[in-house]
Design an enzyme around this catalytic site. Sequence first.
Site, PDB file in Angstrom:
ATOM      1  N   ASN A  10       0.796  -1.234   0.000  1.00  0.00           N
ATOM      2  CA  ASN A  10       0.000   0.000   0.000  1.00  0.00           C
ATOM      3  C   ASN A  10       0.827   1.281   0.000  1.00  0.00           C
ATOM      4  OD1 ASN A  10      -2.102  -1.764   0.179  1.00  0.00           O
ATOM      5  ND2 ASN A  10      -2.667  -1.249   2.262  1.00  0.00           N
ATOM      6  N   CYS A  11       2.127   1.180   0.153  1.00  0.00           N
ATOM      7  CA  CYS A  11       2.998   2.356   0.241  1.00  0.00           C
ATOM      8  C   CYS A  11       3.074   3.055  -1.115  1.00  0.00           C
ATOM      9  CB  CYS A  11       4.389   1.908   0.695  1.00  0.00           C
ATOM     10  SG  CYS A  11       5.636   3.205   0.639  1.00  0.00           S
TER      11      CYS A  11
END
Length: 115
Positions: A10-11
């Site tokens: 998700n970064c």
Amino acid sequence: MTITLYGIRNCDAVKKARAWLDAAGIAHAFHDYKIAGVDRARLEGWVARLGWEALLNRAGTTFRKLPEADKAGIDAARAVALMIAQPSMIRRPVVEHGDTLLVGFRPAEWSAALS
């Protein structure tokens, strides 16, 4: 030789890095250390090569939320322990390719190192 990209799915920086690798046609394996964890020996090897300061994400929310006592007097061993316990404290992304080890997504640096 396989390129391995370490990070958290998700970064935003990891998303940009993966898109850059795909656009450049550079095949890679992705290791999500939020899900799969990170091997202590590998992390200690990274710290030995780059220093814990390059790998510990002190700007992130996870680190900032630590009690002050946990943030004080950090050395390599404490930094590794923190990153093992909370992989989101590892600066992202990390790329391994042979002897090359990159931390953080900087396209110019990646282009020079991976092309």
